[in-house]
Design an enzyme around this catalytic site. Sequence first.
Site, mmCIF file in Angstrom:
data_model
loop_
_atom_site.group_PDB
_atom_site.id
_atom_site.type_symbol
_atom_site.label_atom_id
_atom_site.label_comp_id
_atom_site.label_asym_id
_atom_site.label_seq_id
_atom_site.Cartn_x
_atom_site.Cartn_y
_atom_site.Cartn_z
ATOM 1 N N ASN A 181 -19.340 3.025 9.947
ATOM 2 C CA ASN A 181 -18.858 1.643 9.944
ATOM 3 C C ASN A 181 -18.515 1.190 11.363
ATOM 4 O OD1 ASN A 181 -19.209 1.763 7.200
ATOM 5 N ND2 ASN A 181 -17.026 2.018 6.712
ATOM 6 N N ILE B 145 -12.406 -5.448 8.308
ATOM 7 C CA ILE B 145 -11.536 -4.260 8.271
ATOM 8 C C ILE B 145 -11.990 -3.298 7.181
ATOM 9 C CG2 ILE B 145 -9.444 -5.184 9.355
ATOM 10 C CD1 ILE B 145 -8.497 -6.030 6.522
ATOM 11 N N LYS C 291 -12.778 -0.065 4.873
ATOM 12 C CA LYS C 291 -12.011 1.140 4.573
ATOM 13 C C LYS C 291 -12.958 2.264 4.163
ATOM 14 C CE LYS C 291 -10.122 3.524 0.886
ATOM 15 N NZ LYS C 291 -10.424 3.680 -0.546
ATOM 16 N N SER C 292 -12.667 3.465 4.615
ATOM 17 C CA SER C 292 -13.319 4.660 4.087
ATOM 18 C C SER C 292 -12.406 5.834 4.384
ATOM 19 C CB SER C 292 -14.677 4.892 4.759
ATOM 20 O OG SER C 292 -15.168 6.149 4.352
ATOM 21 N N VAL C 293 -12.449 6.860 3.547
ATOM 22 C CA VAL C 293 -11.705 8.090 3.862
ATOM 23 C C VAL C 293 -12.684 9.226 4.180
ATOM 24 C CG1 VAL C 293 -9.624 7.479 2.584
ATOM 25 C CG2 VAL C 293 -11.493 8.646 1.398
ATOM 26 N N TYR D 298 0.816 -1.214 0.000
ATOM 27 C CA TYR D 298 0.000 0.000 0.000
ATOM 28 C C TYR D 298 0.855 1.271 0.000
ATOM 29 C CZ TYR D 298 -3.504 -3.417 1.686
ATOM 30 O OH TYR D 298 -4.300 -4.531 1.855
ATOM 31 N N ARG E 239 -18.554 8.131 7.170
ATOM 32 C CA ARG E 239 -18.586 6.675 6.925
ATOM 33 C C ARG E 239 -17.647 5.921 7.861
ATOM 34 N NH1 ARG E 239 -18.414 6.294 0.338
ATOM 35 N NH2 ARG E 239 -20.664 6.492 -0.038
HETATM 36 P P1 NAD Z 1 -14.280 -2.345 1.493
HETATM 37 O O1 NAD Z 1 -15.256 -3.444 1.360
HETATM 38 O O2 NAD Z 1 -13.838 -1.953 2.857
HETATM 39 O O3 NAD Z 1 -14.912 -1.106 0.709
HETATM 40 C C1 NAD Z 1 -14.341 0.162 0.764
HETATM 41 C C2 NAD Z 1 -15.111 1.118 -0.121
HETATM 42 O O4 NAD Z 1 -16.511 1.085 0.201
HETATM 43 C C3 NAD Z 1 -14.690 2.562 0.100
HETATM 44 O O5 NAD Z 1 -13.605 2.888 -0.743
HETATM 45 C C4 NAD Z 1 -15.940 3.350 -0.222
HETATM 46 O O6 NAD Z 1 -16.034 3.528 -1.608
HETATM 47 C C5 NAD Z 1 -17.048 2.407 0.201
HETATM 48 N N1 NAD Z 1 -17.586 2.660 1.565
HETATM 49 C C6 NAD Z 1 -16.923 2.606 2.750
HETATM 50 N N2 NAD Z 1 -17.768 2.807 3.780
HETATM 51 C C7 NAD Z 1 -18.987 2.999 3.236
HETATM 52 C C8 NAD Z 1 -20.270 3.240 3.792
HETATM 53 N N3 NAD Z 1 -20.449 3.299 5.123
HETATM 54 N N4 NAD Z 1 -21.319 3.385 2.942
HETATM 55 C C9 NAD Z 1 -21.146 3.309 1.602
HETATM 56 N N5 NAD Z 1 -19.956 3.066 1.017
HETATM 57 C C10 NAD Z 1 -18.886 2.903 1.823
HETATM 58 O O7 NAD Z 1 -13.024 -2.723 0.545
HETATM 59 P P2 NAD Z 1 -11.435 -2.666 0.649
HETATM 60 O O8 NAD Z 1 -10.922 -1.328 0.999
HETATM 61 O O9 NAD Z 1 -10.932 -3.278 -0.604
HETATM 62 O O10 NAD Z 1 -11.105 -3.658 1.849
HETATM 63 C C11 NAD Z 1 -10.927 -3.208 3.160
HETATM 64 C C12 NAD Z 1 -9.486 -3.396 3.606
HETATM 65 O O11 NAD Z 1 -9.082 -4.742 3.455
HETATM 66 C C13 NAD Z 1 -8.484 -2.624 2.742
HETATM 67 O O12 NAD Z 1 -8.454 -1.252 3.021
HETATM 68 C C14 NAD Z 1 -7.217 -3.342 3.093
HETATM 69 O O13 NAD Z 1 -6.725 -2.919 4.353
HETATM 70 C C15 NAD Z 1 -7.679 -4.793 3.150
HETATM 71 N N6 NAD Z 1 -7.501 -5.525 1.867
HETATM 72 C C16 NAD Z 1 -6.713 -6.645 1.878
HETATM 73 C C17 NAD Z 1 -6.516 -7.369 0.719
HETATM 74 C C18 NAD Z 1 -5.663 -8.598 0.753
HETATM 75 O O14 NAD Z 1 -5.335 -9.146 -0.303
HETATM 76 N N7 NAD Z 1 -5.288 -9.067 1.923
HETATM 77 C C19 NAD Z 1 -7.092 -6.956 -0.493
HETATM 78 C C20 NAD Z 1 -7.896 -5.811 -0.488
HETATM 79 C C21 NAD Z 1 -8.102 -5.117 0.703
#
Ligand code: NAD
Length: 277
Positions: free
Chosen positions: A243, A231, A233-235, A52, A239
């Site tokens: 979450n 886990i 993610k949101s920025v 990352y 949200r």
């Molecule tokens: P996620 O399912 O957490 O989705 C994140 C996205 O959902 C955000 O970018 C935003 O667009 C949306 N979102 C977030 N909160 C919301 C809300 N309350 N309402 C509506 N939309 C919302 O997907 P992710 O980020 O791919 O996965 C989470 C974490 O998992 C990553 O940040 C990372 O740390 C980890 N990850 C690990 C792997 C791996 O191969 N081990 C791969 C991908 C991600």
Amino acid sequence: MQTMTLTNAVAGPVEIPMLGYGVYKVPPDEVAGHVAEALRVGYRLIDTAALYGNEEGVGRAIADSGLAREEVFVTTKLWNDRQGRASAVEAFEASLERLGTTYVDLYLIHWPQPERGLFVQTWEALQPLLADGRVRALGVSNFEPAHLDRLIAETGVTPALNQVELHPYLAQHAVREADARHGIATQAWGPIGRGGDLLADPVVRRVADEVGATPAQVVLAWHRRNGVLAIPKSVTPTRIRENFESLQVDLSADGMAALDGLDRGGRTGPDPNTFND
Ligand code: NAD
């Protein structure tokens, strides 16, 4: 914060928060601000990775948070190009340096990369990190049942945790069963479907309306009730809080069954069996 106890590949029993904050694709120059916000809201687990490119900002935010290092659970991961007996510990040390800390709580092999055939020796190479106190728990990510079987059979060491893509469109029954059989904790990445169609699904919306919560919150409640760590993610500050507040949401058996019914093999990321880049 609710926790689960990790028991395999640990230096003493390790409590891991059920809900954490992920930082995939969060730009390095912005990550510290978002992690600071997540810690203010109450998250106590941050999930990053060498891939990352934002470990430095994560470490800075934790150091500046006013929280003791032991109060925050830090996960990072070994990227694919550093698998192998000679490079794995060096890659770990570079992550530790970037994080600016003396230990990580959980260190994961990011992908099995089965055709490269290095994950067994990588796993062996990482074991001394438990004994020397630089890692509290060792685990894997994106491991299919056959990869787990091979790892355990050839090394005798079962991972603490397996982090896999998992959400109602990809319920991962076979992986969850294999994890449970080995006493491995399952942690969901992409837990809310990565901002795709899942949160707009009429079934998810109906279950959310029934309990007076948001779609993301009921999906996160589904994970928790299944005993799966998540886990998201949101920025976006609202949200990030939304979450986190899923911890207050509970689903009925009917709500769980409705979300269970959405499983359709809906992978958003690579298939671990064929991802070897
Ligand atoms: P996620 O399912 O957490 O989705 C994140 C996205 O959902 C955000 O970018 C935003 O667009 C949306 N979102 C977030 N909160 C919301 C809300 N309350 N309402 C509506 N939309 C919302 O997907 P992710 O980020 O791919 O996965 C989470 C974490 O998992 C990553 O940040 C990372 O740390 C980890 N990850 C690990 C792997 C791996 O191969 N081990 C791969 C991908 C991600």
